[in-house]
Design an enzyme around this catalytic site. Structure first.
Site, PDB file in Angstrom:
ATOM      1  N   CYS A 193      35.276  -5.871  32.117  1.00  0.00           N
ATOM      2  CA  CYS A 193      34.620  -4.643  32.555  1.00  0.00           C
ATOM      3  C   CYS A 193      34.645  -4.548  34.084  1.00  0.00           C
ATOM      4  CB  CYS A 193      33.181  -4.625  32.046  1.00  0.00           C
ATOM      5  SG  CYS A 193      32.165  -3.313  32.725  1.00  0.00           S
ATOM      6  N   THR A 194      35.145  -3.450  34.590  1.00  0.00           N
ATOM      7  CA  THR A 194      35.224  -3.246  36.038  1.00  0.00           C
ATOM      8  C   THR A 194      33.850  -3.312  36.690  1.00  0.00           C
ATOM      9  OG1 THR A 194      37.188  -1.883  35.770  1.00  0.00           O
ATOM     10  CG2 THR A 194      36.001  -1.651  37.840  1.00  0.00           C
TER      11      THR A 194
END
Length: 115
Positions: free
Chosen positions: A11-12
């Site tokens: 997840c960024t």
């Protein structure tokens, strides 16, 4: 200071939040919550620390599991927590926990308020 992050390395926002913590000199305990799934009791505790009024405020409502389990029509908070424990992809991330306080790293700078 004992800080924990419920992290998903894919997840960024989770990666950005972890990098921000480290930039501020905080090396948190990293819990990859998809592999180390929190229990219902842990979820309840963190929900209280987040200060959300409902479980749904902490759920990823666009996840396929949310739709497949028909959670849109579920009103029972305990059942929503049980669904999150059984399907951790439903947990909105990242969550940073510092003692009695927690914050959702959306945006990442939000977590700075609990350090």
């Amino acid at each position: 200071m004992s800080v924990e992050i419920w992290h998903n390395p894919r997840c960024t926002k989770s990666r950005e939040t972890l990098a921000l913590l480290r930039q501020k000199g905080v090396e948190p305990e990293i819990r990859e919550y998809l592999n180390e799934t929190p229990s219902v009791d842990e979820l309840k505790t963190v929900l209280g620390k987040l200060g959300f009024d409902t479980v749904r405020a902490w759920m990823r409502t666009k996840e396929a599991d949310y739709k497949a389990l028909d959670l849109k029509n579920e009103a029972d908070e305990d059942r929503l927590l049980a669904a999150m424990a059984a399907h951790p992809k439903l947990i909105e991330r990242p969550v940073v926990i510092n003692g009695a306080r927690a914050a959702l790293g959306r945006p990442p700078e939000t977590v700075l308020g609990i350090l």
